[in-house]
Design an enzyme around this catalytic site. Structure first.
Site, PDB file in Angstrom:
ATOM      1  CG  ASN A 135      -5.451  -0.610   2.570  1.00 18.28           C
ATOM      2  OD1 ASN A 135      -6.046  -1.438   3.122  1.00 18.28           O
ATOM      3  ND2 ASN A 135      -4.548   0.232   3.070  1.00 18.28           N
ATOM      4  CG  LEU A 145      -1.022  -1.975   1.539  1.00 20.22           C
ATOM      5  CD1 LEU A 145      -2.251  -2.914   2.157  1.00 20.22           C
ATOM      6  CD2 LEU A 145      -0.482  -1.289   2.631  1.00 20.22           C
ATOM      7  NE  ARG A 181       0.862   3.721  -5.758  1.00 18.06           N
ATOM      8  CZ  ARG A 181       2.157   3.910  -5.163  1.00 18.06           C
ATOM      9  NH1 ARG A 181       2.747   5.287  -5.398  1.00 18.06           N
ATOM     10  NH2 ARG A 181       2.814   3.143  -4.435  1.00 18.06           N
ATOM     11  NE  ARG A 217       2.985  -2.893   4.378  1.00 12.70           N
ATOM     12  CZ  ARG A 217       3.319  -2.510   3.337  1.00 12.70           C
ATOM     13  NH1 ARG A 217       4.007  -3.423   2.797  1.00 12.70           N
ATOM     14  NH2 ARG A 217       3.338  -1.235   2.812  1.00 12.70           N
ATOM     15  CG  ASP A 275       5.968  -0.612   0.010  1.00 15.43           C
ATOM     16  OD1 ASP A 275       4.922  -0.845   0.570  1.00 15.43           O
ATOM     17  OD2 ASP A 275       6.477   0.154   0.381  1.00 15.43           O
ATOM     18  CG  ASP A 276       1.584   0.078  -4.941  1.00 16.70           C
ATOM     19  OD1 ASP A 276       2.736   0.719  -4.429  1.00 16.70           O
ATOM     20  OD2 ASP A 276       0.592   0.446  -5.142  1.00 16.70           O
ATOM     21  CG  ASP A 328       7.656   0.926   8.299  1.00 15.43           C
ATOM     22  OD1 ASP A 328       7.292   1.447   9.376  1.00 15.43           O
ATOM     23  OD2 ASP A 328       8.107   1.357   7.310  1.00 15.43           O
TER      24      ASP A 328
END
Length: 925
Positions: free
Chosen positions: A695, A666, A670, A726, A742-743, A831
């Site tokens: 996203n 996700l 960035r 996600r 995560d990225d 989460d």
């Protein structure tokens, strides 16, 4: 004497003179040889400084006059020659040093090339070995691919089935036409419009509206009656205040036979009667329904056809859906009252029989009444209440007028809201079945049953002759206590003997049954269809996948490798597949999932309404099976002999076939961070593809060059910015294993492979790296969320965790919508919700694997940073939904816990029950 003395004296004098002369001569020679050169050297070195530069003798002169002298010229030539040779030697020395450096670099490059070649050779050997293994498997199978069977279609004339001995002896094999329902038909259902038959105007408008809404949302309903497997007719509930009387049984038979697809005997028809009141008309009593099945809440023994007709639940909520946030929590286990009962006995069976000749449903129950234990029940319950051993509430007369009910049945007292308030304070709720054994099922009993399930009171059904809804499929013994009436004197002892663990398990199961099958009109209609579909062994409709709308992108650069993240020394973490990525097998258990897993499917979440491509609960073969005839797809370590090091890394091993995993990443605007993370995945073994969930509403830059990692990178466009994206079950994800990351997560390849191997041995759990802990704060009466390092762990964050795709389906399509709305509202807690969901399904904690570069140390460290301000609410939402595990955080995480526990009612995972996989497994890597 004198002469001799004079001679002696003269001789000594001459010797002295000679000695003096020698001494003087020596001194002069020493002076000449020592001091004169020093004086000459001093003079020569200072003479040029004393005179001007134009009168220098030994120093360099302008114009090179000194070099004109021959002997000086020789000296100059010698000096120049020596200088040139020295310069040449220095240049040659530097050249040799450079050549040595270049050779050293080449040596290092050769060493690296040799190491890389060894790794490539080992990988090629592994790939060749796997290819040979796959070839042998294909040759051993030597069978064509199984294709779908030819679909059976009934004749247009539809001659019908051979007539059964009697309508009362109807069973599926005698009264149901399987030719209309082939296995691959998809179970098409045609629903008659209530306005197309005469008695439709007498049906309760609320029932018709709720029924029409449920039909509209069903995936099985078709508008083409010629291909339908089942024909559904809504026959009730009939309005009491209709201006004209409903049709008589004879007229109703004629109207049924006049239905356009009745086909003489009504086979493959289902007549549904939905009750909203405790006293409901048995509209189909004394009506010959032919081969049509009947689904209703009230049945007499002579009317009910076991294995053919369906006992269904009353329509508790016609149009309004229950508010899950108002459902009481499942703990504490024991409530104010041990048990409660409120009801009033209506007129006896005998008095009802003496009123008039038998004509109606009530009057048809002839003969002597059975032994009625109701007087004994009243006496026993009053004795328990008067003993004050436990706080109980029993009332055998209603304060207001009781609700209408069947003869010999206990009528309901008061309004539903009042009854629910009493049940919320009750551990057990007594449900007394009708005194007449001819009443197989009644709407009044079912009303009491489902009101108890709704608020978490455990039903205690007195009378084992009653048929509860869907008793062929639902194990009511897991959610209710069935006690024969003669055991009423032992009831108090029985209820006191149950442990808290058993009570909570029954309450949780009752909550699942109520939410899944009985809470809404849509769930009631879907349950009726699922019951018929299961009986004729047709698989459910496949659960939908989320279509991935790909964003075009271009790969313009070769991915590098971060030495800190991908360098594993001389270890080979596994073969980098040279063949195209292979997907996990799908839908291998369509028929067995429907037939052999009937009871597990119906009595465990999420229920029988969906067919999944694969589940983490599928049975596995024993360890010896892969060596004795069932080795297709398996890759045992060392060919079955085990091993460590290279043997261990060359194969996945385990009791499941080989597989790959998909990275779901996700990201939100960035790009540089994302590109770096993608590059780090280059060369990762067993990676199928990377799905990047973009996203942001803003697309990626047009000039952005994506790294080429040798595998597909699918960039998915989302409809809105939501963390729930996600966990969407994207159709681009073709593997069972998903690595959610995560990225900006930094994981080494060996750490990812370590987590993947652990997940393969615990496929039904979340296996990840960052752990969290939740607990109850006694001082503030709220949930705590610990984000610091802790030896007590109750969940694993999904920013770096493996989980099964099965849970993505449940998260997106089965989990209560309130939880997903909470995630969108707080932009957090997804989460936590996933941890609740998985633990609710499995009743097991997650598994935290430690990073191989770190050793966990458990110290008494207390650091309070209230950064997660929104997670308390999220936790509250999760605990309020139908999930049952959750953590919390400083302010917003506590809310997550409360909601999660409220919607589910229980916490499954104990603190410190979260498994911690030690780094000792590093020895095998």
């Amino acid at each position: 004497m004198q002469r001799n003395g004079g001679v002696v004296g003269n001789g000594s004098q001459s010797w002295v003179l000679r000695r003096v002369r020698l001494t003087w001569l020596s001194f002069m020679l020493f002076f000449i040889l020592v001091f004169f050169p020093l004086i000459a050297h001093y003079y020569l070195t200072t003479i040029d400084e004393a005179v001007g530069p134009d009168k220098r003798i030994f120093g360099p002169r302008p114009g090179g006059e000194l070099c004109e002298a021959k002997h000086v010229q020789d000296l100059c030539r010698i000096r120049e020659s020596v200088s040139e040779e020295l310069l040449q030697l220095e240049a040659k020395r530097q050249e040799l040093n450079g050549e040595i450096a270049r050779l050293n670099l080449r040596i290092e490059a050769c060493k690296r090339s040799i190491d890389s070649a060894k790794q490539d050779l080992l990988q090629l050997k592994n790939v060749i070995s796997q290819t040979e293994h796959s070839y042998k498997e294909l040759m051993a199978q030597n069978q064509p691919k199984l294709s779908l069977p030819v679909r059976l279609l009934p004749d247009k004339d539809d001659p019908g089935l051979p007539p059964p001995r009697s309508v009362q002896s109807c069973r599926l094999h005698t009264c149901f036409d399987y030719a209309r329902c082939p296995l691959t038909s998809g179970f098409p259902v045609y629903v008659y419009d209530t306005g197309s038959y005469p008695w439709g105007e007498y049906i309760d408008p609320l029932v018709k509206q709720a029924f029409a809404s449920s039909v509209k949302s069903s995936v099985y309903v078709t508008d083409n009656p010629s291909i339908a497997c089942l024909y559904v007719v809504l026959v009730g509930e009939i309005l009491d205040s209709s201006p004209s009387p409903p049709p008589s049984p004879l007229d109703l038979e004629k109207q049924l036979k006049a239905l356009p697809y009745w086909r003489l005997d009504g086979h493959n028809h289902l007549l549904i009667h939905l009750s909203r009141k405790s006293l409901t008309q048995n509209f189909l009593y004394n009506v010959s329904t032919g081969r049509a099945a009947v689904a209703q809440s009230t049945f007499l023994e002579r009317q009910y056809r076991e294995g053919f007709d369906l006992v269904v639940s009353p329509l508790v909520h016609a149009l309004s859906e229950p508010n899950f946030l108002e459902v009481p929590p499942q703990v504490p286990v024991k409530r104010k009252y041990l048990f409660t009962f409120q009801g009033e006995k209506v007129e006896s069976l005998r008095s009802s029989l003496l009123e008039a000749p038998p004509q109606s449903f009530e009057e048809e129950m002839e003969g002597d009444p059975p032994a009625d234990y109701d007087d004994r029940i009243i006496g026993t319950l009053k004795a328990v209440q008067d003993s004050h051993l436990d706080q109980v509430l029993v009332e055998f007369t209603c304060k207001n007028r009781p609700k209408p009910s069947l003869p010999t049945e206990w009528a309901l007292c008061g309004e539903k809201e009042d009854r629910l308030e009493v049940l919320k304070a009750s551990t057990f709720a007594l449900v007394i079945s009708p005194g007449d054994g001819q009443v197989v099922a009644s709407a009044g009993v079912n009303m009491r049953l489902f009101e108890a399930l709704e608020v978490g009171a455990i039903p205690v059904v007195l009378g084992d002759h009653s048929k509860l809804p869907y008793h062929q499929l639902i194990r009511w013994s897991e959610a209710a206590i069935m006690v024969p009436k003669p055991r009423i004197t032992e009831l108090h002892f029985l209820l006191r003997s149950l442990s808290d663990n058993d009570l909570l398990a029954m309450r949780r199961q009752g909550r699942f049954l109520w939410e899944t099958y009985f809470s809404t009109s849509e769930s009631i209609f879907n349950t009726i269809l699922a019951s018929v579909r299961t009986s004729i062994q047709i698989p459910a409709a496949p659960i939908k996948e989320e279509p991935a709308q790909e964003i075009p992108h271009k790969a313009g650069k070769m991915a590098g490798t971060d030495a800190n993240l991908a360098d594993n020394g001389d270890l080979d973490l596994g073969p980098v597949e040279t063949e195209p990525p292979y997907a996990s097998p799908r839908y291998l258990r369509n028929f067995t999932y429907t037939v052999s897993d009937v009871y597990r499917t119906w009595n465990r979440a999420p229920g029988p309404f969906h067919l999944f491509p694969h589940t983490p609960l599928d049975p596995v073969l024993p360890s010896e099976a892969k060596f004795l005839g069932s080795g297709t797809g398996f890759r045992p370590i060392g060919g079955g002999s085990g091993g460590s090091g290279k043997e261990f890394q060359a194969a996945l091993g385990g009791n499941v076939p080989r597989e790959q995993f998909t990275v779901v990443m996700l990201t939100y605007e960035r790009e540089e961070v994302l590109m770096n993370s993608l590059e780090r995945l280059n060369g990762l073994p067993y990676l199928n593809k990377v799905v990047v969930v973009w996203n942001s509403p803003k697309p990626p830059s047009d000039d952005l060059l994506w790294p080429d990692i040798g595998l597909p990178i699918v960039v998915v466009r989302t409809e809105k910015n939501s963390l729930n994206n996600r966990f969407l079950p994207w159709d681009a994800v073709e593997t069972e294993a998903i690595l959610s990351i995560d990225d900006d997560a930094h994981l080494r390849h060996d750490e990812i492979m370590f987590g993947f191997r652990v997940w393969r041995e615990a496929r039904d759990r979340i296996v990840g790296f960052p752990g969290r802990f939740h607990a109850w704060d006694l001082n503030h009466q709220s949930w705590l969320y610990n984000s610091n390092y802790s030896c007590e762990l109750s969940m694993v964050l999904t920013g770096a965790a493996f989980f099964h795709k099965y849970y993505a389906y449940l998260y997106s399509y089965v989990m209560p919508q309130a939880i997903r709305d909470m995630v969108d509202e707080y932009i957090n807690c997804e989460d936590i919700a996933m941890n609740f969901l998985v633990s609710h399904i499995t009743r097991k904690p997650p598994i935290k694997v430690s990073m191989l570069r770190m050793t966990p140390v458990c110290l008494s460290v207390c650091v309070c940073d209230c950064v997660f301000v929104c997670l308390f609410l999220c936790l509250s939402v999760c605990l309020s939904a139908s999930l049952s595990l959750c953590p919390s955080a400083c302010l917003c995480l506590s809310a997550c816990l409360s909601v999660c526990l409220g919607l589910s009612g229980s916490v499954c995972v104990r603190p410190s029950a979260c498994l911690f996989v030690c780094t000792s497994i590093r020895l095998c890597v």
